[in-house]
Design a protein around this motif. Structure first.
Motif, PDB file in Angstrom:
ATOM      1  N   MET A 215       0.828  -1.195   0.000  1.00 23.55           N
ATOM      2  CA  MET A 215       0.000   0.000   0.000  1.00 23.55           C
ATOM      3  C   MET A 215       0.872   1.259   0.000  1.00 23.55           C
ATOM      4  SD  MET A 215      -2.899   1.161   2.785  1.00 23.55           S
ATOM      5  CE  MET A 215      -3.924  -0.280   2.494  1.00 23.55           C
ATOM      6  N   ARG A 216       1.889   1.252   0.845  1.00 23.46           N
ATOM      7  CA  ARG A 216       2.777   2.406   0.935  1.00 23.46           C
ATOM      8  C   ARG A 216       3.546   2.623  -0.368  1.00 23.46           C
ATOM      9  NH1 ARG A 216       5.045   0.809   5.032  1.00 23.46           N
ATOM     10  NH2 ARG A 216       3.750   1.907   6.549  1.00 23.46           N
ATOM     11  N   THR A 217       4.010   1.537  -0.981  1.00 25.75           N
ATOM     12  CA  THR A 217       4.751   1.638  -2.235  1.00 25.75           C
ATOM     13  C   THR A 217       3.885   2.210  -3.348  1.00 25.75           C
ATOM     14  OG1 THR A 217       6.164  -0.239  -1.621  1.00 25.75           O
ATOM     15  CG2 THR A 217       6.071   0.346  -3.952  1.00 25.75           C
ATOM     16  N   LEU A 218       2.654   1.738  -3.454  1.00 25.49           N
ATOM     17  CA  LEU A 218       1.741   2.260  -4.459  1.00 25.49           C
ATOM     18  C   LEU A 218       1.439   3.736  -4.213  1.00 25.49           C
ATOM     19  CD1 LEU A 218      -0.750  -0.731  -4.744  1.00 25.49           C
ATOM     20  CD2 LEU A 218       0.812   0.045  -6.519  1.00 25.49           C
ATOM     21  N   HIS A 219       1.206   4.072  -2.960  1.00 20.86           N
ATOM     22  CA  HIS A 219       0.928   5.477  -2.602  1.00 20.86           C
ATOM     23  C   HIS A 219       2.087   6.372  -3.009  1.00 20.86           C
ATOM     24  CE1 HIS A 219      -0.036   9.041  -0.292  1.00 20.86           C
ATOM     25  NE2 HIS A 219       1.086   8.903   0.397  1.00 20.86           N
ATOM     26  N   GLU A 220       3.307   5.935  -2.724  1.00 21.75           N
ATOM     27  CA  GLU A 220       4.482   6.739  -3.058  1.00 21.75           C
ATOM     28  C   GLU A 220       4.682   6.842  -4.565  1.00 21.75           C
ATOM     29  OE1 GLU A 220       7.511   4.753  -0.856  1.00 21.75           O
ATOM     30  OE2 GLU A 220       6.972   5.724   1.056  1.00 21.75           O
ATOM     31  N   ALA A 221       4.137   5.889  -5.316  1.00 17.91           N
ATOM     32  CA  ALA A 221       4.226   5.925  -6.778  1.00 17.91           C
ATOM     33  C   ALA A 221       3.076   6.712  -7.403  1.00 17.91           C
ATOM     34  CB  ALA A 221       4.244   4.501  -7.326  1.00 17.91           C
ATOM     35  N   GLY A 222       2.212   7.282  -6.571  1.00 13.41           N
ATOM     36  CA  GLY A 222       1.123   8.105  -7.075  1.00 13.41           C
ATOM     37  C   GLY A 222      -0.174   7.369  -7.345  1.00 13.41           C
ATOM     38  N   VAL A 223      -0.261   6.113  -6.912  1.00 15.60           N
ATOM     39  CA  VAL A 223      -1.486   5.339  -7.109  1.00 15.60           C
ATOM     40  C   VAL A 223      -2.401   5.542  -5.900  1.00 15.60           C
ATOM     41  CG1 VAL A 223      -2.469   3.039  -7.467  1.00 15.60           C
ATOM     42  CG2 VAL A 223      -0.226   3.610  -8.442  1.00 15.60           C
ATOM     43  N   PRO A 224      -3.637   6.002  -6.083  1.00 10.77           N
ATOM     44  CA  PRO A 224      -4.544   6.185  -4.942  1.00 10.77           C
ATOM     45  C   PRO A 224      -4.851   4.850  -4.273  1.00 10.77           C
ATOM     46  CG  PRO A 224      -5.402   7.274  -6.915  1.00 10.77           C
ATOM     47  CD  PRO A 224      -4.268   6.410  -7.362  1.00 10.77           C
ATOM     48  N   VAL A 225      -4.671   4.793  -2.950  1.00 16.94           N
ATOM     49  CA  VAL A 225      -4.925   3.554  -2.221  1.00 16.94           C
ATOM     50  C   VAL A 225      -5.925   3.797  -1.101  1.00 16.94           C
ATOM     51  CG1 VAL A 225      -2.709   2.465  -2.747  1.00 16.94           C
ATOM     52  CG2 VAL A 225      -2.896   3.951  -0.748  1.00 16.94           C
ATOM     53  N   LEU A 330      -9.790  10.082   7.370  1.00 20.26           N
ATOM     54  CA  LEU A 330     -10.036   9.240   6.199  1.00 20.26           C
ATOM     55  C   LEU A 330     -11.380   9.581   5.571  1.00 20.26           C
ATOM     56  CD1 LEU A 330      -8.867   5.851   7.727  1.00 20.26           C
ATOM     57  CD2 LEU A 330      -7.709   7.082   5.876  1.00 20.26           C
ATOM     58  N   ASP A 331     -11.428   9.561   4.247  1.00 21.04           N
ATOM     59  CA  ASP A 331     -12.686   9.782   3.544  1.00 21.04           C
ATOM     60  C   ASP A 331     -13.490   8.498   3.517  1.00 21.04           C
ATOM     61  OD1 ASP A 331     -11.963  12.391   2.963  1.00 21.04           O
ATOM     62  OD2 ASP A 331     -10.959  11.816   1.104  1.00 21.04           O
ATOM     63  N   ARG A 332     -14.719   8.623   3.070  1.00 20.33           N
ATOM     64  CA  ARG A 332     -15.540   7.437   2.871  1.00 20.33           C
ATOM     65  C   ARG A 332     -14.986   6.629   1.703  1.00 20.33           C
ATOM     66  NH1 ARG A 332     -20.288   7.096   5.481  1.00 20.33           N
ATOM     67  NH2 ARG A 332     -21.076   8.964   6.517  1.00 20.33           N
ATOM     68  N   ARG A 333     -15.158   5.322   1.785  1.00 21.08           N
ATOM     69  CA  ARG A 333     -14.731   4.460   0.692  1.00 21.08           C
ATOM     70  C   ARG A 333     -15.429   4.864  -0.601  1.00 21.08           C
ATOM     71  NH1 ARG A 333     -16.303  -1.770  -0.027  1.00 21.08           N
ATOM     72  NH2 ARG A 333     -18.250  -0.838   0.572  1.00 21.08           N
ATOM     73  N   GLY A 334     -14.687   4.832  -1.701  1.00 22.53           N
ATOM     74  CA  GLY A 334     -15.257   5.171  -2.992  1.00 22.53           C
ATOM     75  C   GLY A 334     -15.174   6.648  -3.338  1.00 22.53           C
ATOM     76  N   SER A 335     -14.385   7.423  -2.551  1.00 27.99           N
ATOM     77  CA  SER A 335     -14.302   8.856  -2.806  1.00 27.99           C
ATOM     78  C   SER A 335     -13.455   9.191  -4.033  1.00 27.99           C
ATOM     79  CB  SER A 335     -13.732   9.572  -1.580  1.00 27.99           C
ATOM     80  OG  SER A 335     -12.421   9.109  -1.309  1.00 27.99           O
ATOM     81  N   VAL A 336     -12.643   8.234  -4.523  1.00 28.29           N
ATOM     82  CA  VAL A 336     -11.801   8.471  -5.690  1.00 28.29           C
ATOM     83  C   VAL A 336     -12.670   8.455  -6.953  1.00 28.29           C
ATOM     84  CG1 VAL A 336      -9.859   7.645  -7.060  1.00 28.29           C
ATOM     85  CG2 VAL A 336      -9.796   7.440  -4.572  1.00 28.29           C
ATOM     86  N   MET A 337     -12.700   9.571  -7.653  1.00 27.49           N
ATOM     87  CA  MET A 337     -13.484   9.674  -8.889  1.00 27.49           C
ATOM     88  C   MET A 337     -12.537   9.517 -10.069  1.00 27.49           C
ATOM     89  SD  MET A 337     -16.514  10.013  -7.786  1.00 27.49           S
ATOM     90  CE  MET A 337     -17.342  10.444  -9.313  1.00 27.49           C
ATOM     91  N   LEU A 338     -12.694   8.423 -10.789  1.00 32.20           N
ATOM     92  CA  LEU A 338     -11.831   8.146 -11.927  1.00 32.20           C
ATOM     93  C   LEU A 338     -12.394   8.796 -13.201  1.00 32.20           C
ATOM     94  CD1 LEU A 338     -11.020   4.394 -11.207  1.00 32.20           C
ATOM     95  CD2 LEU A 338      -9.765   6.436 -10.481  1.00 32.20           C
ATOM     96  N   ASP A 339     -11.527   8.982 -14.178  1.00 28.60           N
ATOM     97  CA  ASP A 339     -11.880   9.710 -15.392  1.00 28.60           C
ATOM     98  C   ASP A 339     -12.300   8.742 -16.498  1.00 28.60           C
ATOM     99  OD1 ASP A 339     -12.162  11.439 -17.478  1.00 28.60           O
ATOM    100  OD2 ASP A 339     -10.091  12.182 -17.449  1.00 28.60           O
ATOM    101  N   CYS A 340     -13.566   8.821 -16.892  1.00 34.85           N
ATOM    102  CA  CYS A 340     -14.074   7.965 -17.973  1.00 34.85           C
ATOM    103  C   CYS A 340     -13.982   8.635 -19.340  1.00 34.85           C
ATOM    104  CB  CYS A 340     -15.534   7.592 -17.704  1.00 34.85           C
ATOM    105  SG  CYS A 340     -15.783   6.611 -16.204  1.00 34.85           S
ATOM    106  N   SER A 341     -13.638   9.918 -19.364  1.00 39.11           N
ATOM    107  CA  SER A 341     -13.687  10.671 -20.624  1.00 39.11           C
ATOM    108  C   SER A 341     -12.547  10.333 -21.571  1.00 39.11           C
ATOM    109  CB  SER A 341     -13.676  12.178 -20.331  1.00 39.11           C
ATOM    110  OG  SER A 341     -12.415  12.565 -19.780  1.00 39.11           O
ATOM    111  N   GLN A 342     -11.487   9.695 -21.069  1.00 42.76           N
ATOM    112  CA  GLN A 342     -10.327   9.415 -21.920  1.00 42.76           C
ATOM    113  C   GLN A 342     -10.470   8.120 -22.716  1.00 42.76           C
ATOM    114  OE1 GLN A 342      -6.450  10.081 -19.821  1.00 42.76           O
ATOM    115  NE2 GLN A 342      -7.769  10.457 -18.053  1.00 42.76           N
ATOM    116  N   PHE A 343     -11.520   7.353 -22.451  1.00 43.02           N
ATOM    117  CA  PHE A 343     -11.682   6.058 -23.109  1.00 43.02           C
ATOM    118  C   PHE A 343     -11.644   6.207 -24.622  1.00 43.02           C
ATOM    119  CE2 PHE A 343     -14.638   2.895 -25.015  1.00 43.02           C
ATOM    120  CZ  PHE A 343     -13.909   1.749 -24.711  1.00 43.02           C
TER     121      PHE A 343
END
Length: 353
Positions: A215-225, A330-343
Motif C-alpha cells: 500500500m505504501r509503495t503504491l501510494h508513493e508511486a502516485g497510485v490512490p490507495v 479518512l474519507d468514505r470508501r469510494g471517494s476516488v473519482m476516476l476519469d471515464c472521458s479518456q476512453f
C-alpha cells in the motif's frame, strides 16, 4: 463435518457437497489400506476459454456495475470468502475444492478487448478481481491480471482493484501509468495485524506487514490507495478495527470502509467448523453475535443491510468506524473519482478519417 485440522496452507479441511449435484458420495473405511493417506491437497488449475470477460451487476451495495474476474476459485483460502458458494456452479465444492481446484480464463484479455470495442459501449470503472482475488498466487505464472491491465491501459479505461496480494507490486509500472491519467485506484482488504490469526483465517494471503508495504509503495508511486476492513468478525478481529484503520492511514490510504462478516449458503457451516477447530471456547458466542446482527439467522441477504448488519453489535461497530475514520482524517470508501472521458479504443480515430 469433520473437525480435522486443515492441510497446511489451506483454510478448511472440509469439502461439503455441491448443492446442485443430483447424487452424493461418502468415503468409508473398508479396512483395506493399513497406512493413513497423507492429508494434503495440491493446487490444480484448469484452463477455460471464457465467452465474455465483463460481468454486470445492479447491486446498490457496491460502487460499480461491472467487474472482470480472471479466475474462478481462490488459492488464498480465506475461510469466510463470500465467493465460495459460486464454486457449486462448476460442479465443485465450496470447501477445499474452492481453494485447490481453480479455473483460469486464459483468453480473458482477448474477450475483454472484444467487449470494449463493441459499438455503443459506454465506459464506467471496471472492478478487477472482485469475486476472487486477481492477485492470488497462481497469477504469478498465469499473468491474466497483467494482460487485462495492459488492455485497459491501451484503451484508457478506468478500473478499481481490491486485493490481499502483495504480488500487485509486480505491475507497478502499469498501475503508475494508469494513475498518471487518473484511471485506477487500489483498495487493500485488511483483516488483522496478527500474523497467527492471518495464518489460520486466510492462509495464502500476503502477511499484514506485506500488504501495508505494498500500500505504501503504491501510494508513493502516485497510485490512490484505500483500505477495506473486511470482514469484521465479532470476537475474532473486530477489536482491531481502529488499529487497522490507523495502520492503513499511515501507509497512505486516503479512504476506508468496512464490511460485517457475511455467511451465505455453505459458508455458514464451514465457518462454524473453523470456529470449533480454532476458537472452541468462544464459538457459541461468536455465532450468537452474528445471528443477533442478522435478524436471528446466519445471514440476511437484503440489499442495504447485508454489508452492515443490524442490531446492537452492528450499530456499535458502525459508530466505532465513523469515530475512527473522522479522527484519522479518512474519507468514505469510494471517494476516488476516476476519469471515464479518456476512453478511446485503439484505431477509433483512424476509423473516422
Amino acid at each position: 463435518m469433520s473437525l480435522n485440522l486443515p492441510p497446511r496452507g489451506r483454510g478448511t479441511a472440509s469439502n461439503p457437497h455441491n448443492r446442485y449435484a443430483p447424487t452424493r458420495s461418502q468415503q468409508e473405511d473398508d479396512g483395506w489400506y493399513q497406512d493413513e493417506t497423507p492429508h494434503s491437497r495440491a493446487t490444480e488449475v484448469r484452463k477455460e476459454k471464457a465467452k465474455t470477460a465483463i460481468t454486470r451487476n445492479n447491486s446498490p451495495d457496491v460502487g460499480f456495475d461491472r467487474s472482470v474476474n480472471p479466475y474462478r476459485g481462490c488459492e488464498h483460502g480465506c475461510i469466510y470468502c463470500f465467493a465460495r458458494p459460486t464454486h457449486a456452479y462448476w460442479d465443485m465444492s465450496p470447501g477445499i475444492d474452492f481453494e485447490t481446484r481453480l479455473i483460469a480464463k486464459t483468453n480473458l484479455a482477448e474477450r475483454l478487448e472484444e467487449q470494449l470495442q463493441k459499438p455503443g459501449y459506454v465506459p464506467q470503472p471496471i472492478a478487477l478481481g472482485i469475486n476472487t482475488d486477481a492477485y492470488q498466487p497462481i497469477e504469478r505464472e498465469q499473468r491474466l491480471t497483467r494482460q487485462a491491465l495492459e488492455v485497459l491501459l491501451r484503451y484508457k479505461h478506468p478500473l478499481h482493484i481490491i486485493t490481499k496480494g502483495s504480488l500487485i507490486l509486480r505491475d507497478l509500472d502499469l498501475l503508475s501509468e494508469l494513475a498518471s491519467h487518473n484511471l485506477v485506484s487500489v483498495a487493500f482488504s485488511l483483516t488483522t495485524l496478527d500474523d497467527e490469526l492471518k495464518r489460520i483465517m486466510e492462509p495464502r494471503t500476503a502477511a499484514p506487514a506485506a500488504r501495508l508495504r505494498a500500500m505504501r509503495t503504491l501510494h508513493e508511486a502516485g497510485v490512490p490507495v484505500s483500505a477495506i476492513c473486511a470482514p469484521m468478525i465479532p470476537m475474532i478481529n473486530d477489536m482491531e478495527l481502529e488499529a487497522l484503520l490507523e495502520a492503513a492511514r499511515d501507509a497512505g490510504a486516503r479512504s476506508a470502509g468496512y464490511v460485517l462478516l457475511r455467511l451465505p449458503l455453505e459458508i455458514a457451516g464451514l465457518f462454524e467448523e473453523w470456529l470449533q477447530v480454532h476458537f472452541p471456547d468462544r464459538a457459541t458466542h461468536v455465532m450468537s453475535l452474528i445471528r443477533q446482527s442478522r435478524g436471528g439467522k446466519n445471514y440476511d441477504s437484503r440489499f442495504g443491510s447485508r454489508m452492515r448488519g443490524e442490531g446492537q453489535f452492528a450499530d456499535l461497530l458502525e459508530q466505532r468506524f465513523r469515530l475512527a475514520r473522522r479522527k484519522l482524517g479518512l474519507d468514505r470508501r469510494g471517494s476516488v473519482m476516476l476519469d471515464c472521458s479518456q476512453f478511446c479504443p485503439p484505431g477509433a480515430q483512424l476509423s473516422l478519417l
